[in-house]
Scaffold this active site. Structure first.
Site, PDB file in Angstrom:
ATOM      1  CB  SER A   1      41.372  38.342  32.369  1.00 18.23           C
ATOM      2  OG  SER A   1      40.851  39.243  31.390  1.00 18.23           O
TER       3      SER A   1
ATOM      4  CE1 TYR B   1      44.199  36.982  34.586  1.00 17.39           C
ATOM      5  CE2 TYR B   1      43.105  35.275  33.624  1.00 17.39           C
ATOM      6  CZ  TYR B   1      43.404  36.072  34.760  1.00 17.39           C
ATOM      7  OH  TYR B   1      42.886  35.715  35.863  1.00 17.39           O
TER       8      TYR B   1
ATOM      9  CB  CYS C   1      38.688  34.838  29.811  1.00 12.55           C
ATOM     10  SG  CYS C   1      40.250  35.807  29.374  1.00 12.55           S
TER      11      CYS C   1
ATOM     12  CB  THR D   1      43.731  35.388  27.355  1.00 11.15           C
ATOM     13  OG1 THR D   1      43.582  36.183  26.392  1.00 11.15           O
ATOM     14  CG2 THR D   1      45.177  34.952  27.613  1.00 11.15           C
TER      15      THR D   1
ATOM     16  CB  CYS E   1      39.064  39.699  22.922  1.00 12.06           C
ATOM     17  SG  CYS E   1      39.566  40.200  24.404  1.00 12.06           S
TER      18      CYS E   1
ATOM     19  CG  HIS F   1      38.002  43.196  26.831  1.00  9.16           C
ATOM     20  ND1 HIS F   1      38.415  42.270  27.338  1.00  9.16           N
ATOM     21  CD2 HIS F   1      38.312  44.142  28.030  1.00  9.16           C
ATOM     22  CE1 HIS F   1      38.646  42.188  28.840  1.00  9.16           C
ATOM     23  NE2 HIS F   1      38.653  43.530  29.163  1.00  9.16           N
TER      24      HIS F   1
END
Length: 272
Positions: free
Chosen positions: A13, A44, A75, A77, A185, A187
């Site tokens: 994302s 997202y 990702c 999500t 996640c 990130h």
């Protein structure tokens, strides 16, 4: 039939999936990579499942249409929202970030108490909780940490403000006595040092990025699709659906100067 010379397609994302791309580069340095970050629509986490599915499948359609030998949904999500659709939709193998991390966490835990942190959409989807369901003698505590992505996307990965936020988010996990924590996640590995500080050194952090790269290596090896050392020079392409310059500045924190040539993503596919 896929060719070993085709690239590995990686989608996220935004910039978080570059932690997966970095791990793939480290573990499979001979592979070509095409990475698309949907910075024009991400993050997202706050979006509805139908919105996430539409954005994710449009980019996956485009990558597969261009020709990739494996598709990596980097990702959490998006993995939770459209993995089943993607595996039914494409002839190439599809690797996601959830199950590899779950396997590693189950192997790592000593007391059976495992924590998961992720976006609101990932935690609400119960994708991790369902993936852990087959594991015996495990107790799962899942916590949404929505603002972590905002800080990473702004390039802020340390400091008192982020540490205070982390301590608040992670307090339920400490109360639950987890000894293993899944960074659910892509990130979040950029916040790993801060998360480790908040949780304590006795808690094992599991990065979905590292485990996903191992899964890519396993699948390509199993299907005899690894690129040979004597193949043409490696080509790595990075694209963003949003502002390429903003992407470059953020991506430098993940991959350094390797992403200096970010291109605008031109998507031609539509979700059917």
């Amino acid at each position: 039939m896929s060719s070993p010379l085709l690239p590995v397609g990686v989608f996220d994302s935004g910039v978080g999936g570059l932690t997966v791309a970095r791990a793939i580069i480290d573990q499979l340095p001979d592979e070509d990579i095409v990475y698309v970050g949907d910075t024009g629509n991400g993050p997202y986490g706050p979006l509805s499942i139908p919105e996430i599915r539409a954005h994710a499948l449009a980019i996956c359609d485009d990558l597969v249409g261009r020709g990739v030998k494996i598709l990596v949904i980097a990702c959490n999500t998006a993995s939770a929202a459209c993995l089943r659709d993607a595996r039914e939709r494409y002839d190439v193998p599809v690797v996601e970030v959830i199950l590899p991390a779950v396997r590693r966490a189950v192997a790592a835990t000593r007391n059976g108490r495992i924590g998961v942190i992720g976006t609101r959409a990932t935690i609400a989807s119960h994708a991790y909780q369902d993936a852990f369901a087959a594991a015996r003698d495990t107790e799962i505590t899942a916590v949404a940490c929505p603002r972590f992505v905002d800080f990473v996307e702004c390039g802020v990965t340390s400091g008192r403000q982020v540490l205070g936020l982390a301590e608040g988010y992670l307090e339920p996990l400490q109360r639950s006595g987890v000894d293993t924590l899944v960074l659910g996640c892509t990130h979040y590995p950029l916040l790993a040092g801060l998360i480790q500080l908040a949780m304590g050194e006795n808690v094992t952090l599991v990065s979905s990025a590292e485990e996903t790269a191992k899964e890519v290596l396993r699948v390509l090896t199993e299907r005899d699709l690894l690129r040979r050392h004597d193949a043409p020079p490696v080509n790595r392409v990075f694209e963003a659906t949003g502002d390429p310059e903003a992407f470059i500045q953020l991506a430098a924190r993940f991959l350094g100067p390797a992403v200096s040539g970010v291109q605008p993503a031109r998507l031609h596919s539509r979700v059917r």
